[in-house]
Design a protein around this motif. Sequence first.
Motif, mmCIF file in Angstrom:
data_model
loop_
_atom_site.group_PDB
_atom_site.id
_atom_site.type_symbol
_atom_site.label_atom_id
_atom_site.label_comp_id
_atom_site.label_asym_id
_atom_site.label_seq_id
_atom_site.Cartn_x
_atom_site.Cartn_y
_atom_site.Cartn_z
ATOM 1 N N LEU A 126 2.095 6.244 -7.240
ATOM 2 C CA LEU A 126 0.821 7.312 -7.700
ATOM 3 C C LEU A 126 1.113 8.641 -7.459
ATOM 4 O O LEU A 126 0.919 9.615 -8.346
ATOM 5 C CB LEU A 126 -0.406 6.868 -7.205
ATOM 6 C CG LEU A 126 -0.723 5.382 -7.844
ATOM 7 C CD1 LEU A 126 -2.052 4.873 -7.223
ATOM 8 C CD2 LEU A 126 -0.822 5.376 -9.000
ATOM 9 N N GLY A 127 1.657 8.927 -6.096
ATOM 10 C CA GLY A 127 1.683 10.307 -5.896
ATOM 11 C C GLY A 127 3.061 11.098 -6.738
ATOM 12 O O GLY A 127 2.642 11.956 -7.392
ATOM 13 N N VAL A 172 1.010 4.125 -3.053
ATOM 14 C CA VAL A 172 0.766 5.511 -2.746
ATOM 15 C C VAL A 172 1.761 6.351 -3.339
ATOM 16 O O VAL A 172 1.495 7.469 -3.994
ATOM 17 C CB VAL A 172 0.368 5.765 -1.118
ATOM 18 C CG1 VAL A 172 0.379 7.052 -0.852
ATOM 19 C CG2 VAL A 172 -0.970 5.173 -0.941
ATOM 20 N N PHE A 183 0.858 -1.348 0.134
ATOM 21 C CA PHE A 183 0.119 -0.046 0.134
ATOM 22 C C PHE A 183 1.062 1.345 0.070
ATOM 23 O O PHE A 183 0.673 2.294 -0.801
ATOM 24 C CB PHE A 183 -1.124 -0.067 1.212
ATOM 25 C CG PHE A 183 -1.900 1.179 1.261
ATOM 26 C CD1 PHE A 183 -2.796 1.559 0.584
ATOM 27 C CD2 PHE A 183 -1.415 2.239 2.252
ATOM 28 C CE1 PHE A 183 -3.646 2.566 0.446
ATOM 29 C CE2 PHE A 183 -2.169 3.209 2.416
ATOM 30 C CZ PHE A 183 -3.231 3.391 1.636
ATOM 31 N N VAL A 184 1.864 1.202 0.872
ATOM 32 C CA VAL A 184 2.745 2.492 1.135
ATOM 33 C C VAL A 184 3.495 2.712 -0.369
ATOM 34 O O VAL A 184 3.554 3.773 -0.729
ATOM 35 C CB VAL A 184 3.789 2.242 2.147
ATOM 36 C CG1 VAL A 184 4.954 3.326 1.933
ATOM 37 C CG2 VAL A 184 3.063 2.542 3.508
#
Length: 42
Positions: A17-18, A14, A10-11
């Motif tokens: 995508l950021g 994120v 998940f990290v």
Amino acid sequence: MPFCWARSVFVVIVVVLGTASMVSSCGQKGDLFLPSDAPQQD
């Protein structure tokens, strides 16, 4: 506390995508430049 693979994935998602959203927004309205002086109107 045991290592959680889902949290690590998940990290990473994120962060990827950021970063992709920041990179893709560069130059969205054209190249970045300083405009030349406006021409004199008589």
